[in-house]
Design an enzyme around this catalytic site. Sequence first.
Site, PDB file in Angstrom:
ATOM      1  CB  ALA A   7       3.734   1.875  -9.960  1.00 41.37           C
ATOM      2  CB  ALA A   8       1.946   4.724  -6.078  1.00 42.14           C
ATOM      3  NE  ARG A  29      -9.211  -5.602  -9.418  1.00 46.70           N
ATOM      4  CZ  ARG A  29      -7.898  -5.368  -9.370  1.00 46.70           C
ATOM      5  NH1 ARG A  29      -7.228  -5.604  -8.258  1.00 46.70           N
ATOM      6  NH2 ARG A  29      -7.244  -4.890 -10.416  1.00 46.70           N
ATOM      7  CD  GLU A  33       1.534  10.724 -15.759  1.00 51.76           C
ATOM      8  OE1 GLU A  33       1.436  10.348 -14.578  1.00 51.76           O
ATOM      9  OE2 GLU A  33       2.606  11.170 -16.249  1.00 51.76           O
ATOM     10  CB  SER A  61       0.273   1.433 -15.394  1.00 56.35           C
ATOM     11  OG  SER A  61      -0.770   2.063 -14.706  1.00 56.35           O
ATOM     12  CB  CYS A 105      12.518  -1.005 -12.662  1.00 55.58           C
ATOM     13  SG  CYS A 105      11.626  -0.294 -11.286  1.00 55.58           S
ATOM     14  CB  VAL A 116      -2.060  18.369  -9.883  1.00 55.54           C
ATOM     15  CG1 VAL A 116      -2.576  19.063  -8.631  1.00 55.54           C
ATOM     16  CG2 VAL A 116      -3.073  17.357 -10.402  1.00 55.54           C
ATOM     17  CG  ASN A 136       3.007  -2.124  -8.607  1.00 54.51           C
ATOM     18  OD1 ASN A 136       1.945  -2.186  -9.208  1.00 54.51           O
ATOM     19  ND2 ASN A 136       4.143  -1.795  -9.194  1.00 54.51           N
ATOM     20  CE1 TYR A 180      22.764 -29.677  -1.608  1.00 54.35           C
ATOM     21  CE2 TYR A 180      21.759 -31.553  -0.514  1.00 54.35           C
ATOM     22  CZ  TYR A 180      22.764 -31.020  -1.286  1.00 54.35           C
ATOM     23  OH  TYR A 180      23.776 -31.819  -1.738  1.00 54.35           O
TER      24      TYR A 180
END
Lengths: 457, 457
Positions: free
Chosen positions: A12-13, A23, A36, A42, A46, A83, A309, A430
């Site tokens: 994620a990070a 981008r 990786e 990604s 969870c 790494v 994220n 409400y």
Amino acid sequence: MTEHLVVIGGDAAGMSAAAQARRRRGLDDLRITAFERGSFTSYSACGIPYWVGGEVAEQDALIARTPEQHRANGIDLRLRTEVIELDHAGRRVLTRELETGKEQWTGYDQLVIATGAEPVRPAHPGFDAPGVHGVHTLDEGAALIDTLHEDVRSAVVVGGGYIGVELAEAMLLRGLHVTLVHRPAEPMPTLDPDLGRLVRLGMDKLGIEVVTGAEAVEVLLGPDGRPRAVRSTVGEHPADVVVLGLGVRPRTALARAAGLTLGAHGGLLTDETMRVAGTDGVWAGGDCVEVLNLVSGAYQHVALGTHANKHGLVIGTNIGGGRASFPGVVGTAVTKVCDLEIARTGLNEREAAAAGLRWTAAVIESTAQAGYYPGATTMTVKMLAEQGTGRLLGVQIVGGAGSAKRIDVAAVALSCGLTVGQLISLDLAYAPPFSPVWDPVLVAARKVATLVGQGPS
Amino acid sequence: MTEHLVVIGGDAAGMSAAAQARRRRGLDDLRITAFERGSFTSYSACGIPYWVGGEVAEQDALIARTPEQHRANGIDLRLRTEVIELDHAGRRVLTRELETGKEQWTGYDQLVIATGAEPVRPAHPGFDAPGVHGVHTLDEGAALIDTLHEDVRSAVVVGGGYIGVELAEAMLLRGLHVTLVHRPAEPMPTLDPDLGRLVRLGMDKLGIEVVTGAEAVEVLLGPDGRPRAVRSTVGEHPADVVVLGLGVRPRTALARAAGLTLGAHGGLLTDETMRVAGTDGVWAGGDCVEVLNLVSGAYQHVALGTHANKHGLVIGTNIGGGRASFPGVVGTAVTKVCDLEIARTGLNEREAAAAGLRWTAAVIESTAQAGYYPGATTMTVKMLAEQGTGRLLGVQIVGGAGSAKRIDVAAVALSCGLTVGQLISLDLAYAPPFSPVWDPVLVAARKVATLVGQGPS
């Protein structure tokens, strides 16, 4: 001149940072290489408990973005590549390809450390046997699912925090007899024990055997070398499979070896821009960093995809030439065990004491919908306010459907430093299908405000 | 000396004020007399559509506190007794008992005006016939339910706001063919038309005939003097029963005649303590007052039980010798039509324009749970931010189960004056059964923040 951004960690990070930087800066301006160690990028760690439980059918559903998608996006992604050394002064990393063993140095101008966390696995006998499963990665989830044959009838889950209760639910949904072995007096130790007790009662009702005040000290193996039981400080608990839910710690050996500053919880420390303290061009985010708790003012370790994220977005924006910051957390978390919803934010009593605060607490019971609305579910809210100021310090919720997400009201209020008196006056939505006329969070605020001598304001 | 508190109106605001004052001051210190025109006290008018629809089985379920309970609490409650004149200078009210016609003056030291609101009923032909129903009171709800015999097969609901869509759902649940006749181009005019369109599509799917851009101008009666159809500006719509959902206006004729100041919407104006502007010892709350909108800075009329209860608490606390204030609203509202949830807070585009603001809007689609979670429902979020400052101005939500209550995050953020950049960094609860890793509200914040040039902060 083209800058080179190296990312360590493809979840994620790291990949959010890479994607956001991409981008904002073209291929000619910024070259991006990501390493990786595993085979996936990604993905939603969870979500693994729900895949294990069979609610999510496909592993692929948990993958937000594949390696191919990242590559098509102009990111040079190297899978199965670890790494193994970070030469901070020389601005280079040493990598090893896991298949070939080939090692190689790669230089960088900007570095993102997103090495994540590693599950806590006790060194007790038997805990490294086959049939004893962590569920931190997709590979581990797949291995656990492969184990769940017809002859596997009982599971012991070790640890009663978030992952533990989620895995207990998953094992239950798989039709197993489930025992949860947990060291503190009540499950969910990020709640106060009075609320944790409600979780225990809920799990009891579901047929989960909750054994608390018990430390798992050995996995007893059968003749086939696979688990037959877990021995704890209070007895033996039958287990054809053992699942570990003991939490995680930051994976920062690499950073530590490179001389980067770590915090008291073993995570990297960054400023608000997610730049590693004392460095130039080294960024870190996700489960390997510590984050500032805005309520206590102390740093803590919170392994959550939503923070990862956000960190990635902030890092990628800053590398990309924009301005972004991550101010900190307020300690929000949510989970469920079947229909029982559980949430918390801010400080519990133990944490308030540790922060040197003086607080008053109130507990109320209400319903998540108008009491007369069909299917209205009960919910309990505990709220802490600072004595003297009336500042909201924390909220805990245990209840039925529609309870838990209400914690967000408290989370925003904590970010803004509201008092419980101010909380009472909030204009919350409400209508009878959604809330009693006084939202349960406001009922709790009224009660604790009275105790600290505050009216609505 | 014993003070005398007189309360006009025995529903939420009035009786909350009375009960709170009673709690703080003993019988010797404060005498309380409450006059109520109807036969009930402290009931949930907001719950009437669910009783009409059959989801709530018993009228009694809607009554939070009975007359007997109030009396046991030391409040002298006079039912079926209307206050017909307020002599502000003489500090007395003239009442008439509805059964006997007996009139009597009663003096007061403190006065609470909680006369509520009255439904808008057009003066067009046929709208006063039997079989044309408002649903503002329990009596009206009971009358409508009595009408719903087997031979009643079609209903026209006039007005497509909150009450209108709730009544459309109720009529549908009763098995009727339902036509909603609504003047603007899309239902739910407190949403912008692009979100209102989603409500229309949802209602279409449910089999409700939504006729928009159409004003109901006549109820056509059969030979029995009961409705057979509604004639609108676009055609005739069969109707064995007609239900009015055209909203309400403050019931303030009494206050106006007494020379009290009314606002532009016909409601009483008060300060933050809920004391009527320019008076001493005259308080007002609930559906008969105007409230300050904290986002626009303008007063508006919002008839909602949750505000009425807060007003009552504030008034009763202040009369009781405490200190309490009601700072205002941010315009939060929520409803549903069967499974379609609808919510809004802050300003929509029309309201932002009326407030003289310059805004940027973004619309996103996401899911209320993680996209891969079983049964994840889609939701649309529209968010407005002020140009230049990035201040959050408003949010609208239309979506499936679990969507609407998320509006509370925006409601708190509006109360605190957060920017959309700050919104992105909020520590909202995340777990796959409860939210995608980026909560849909944060996804909307990211999009609109980018448009106004703000990063996470």
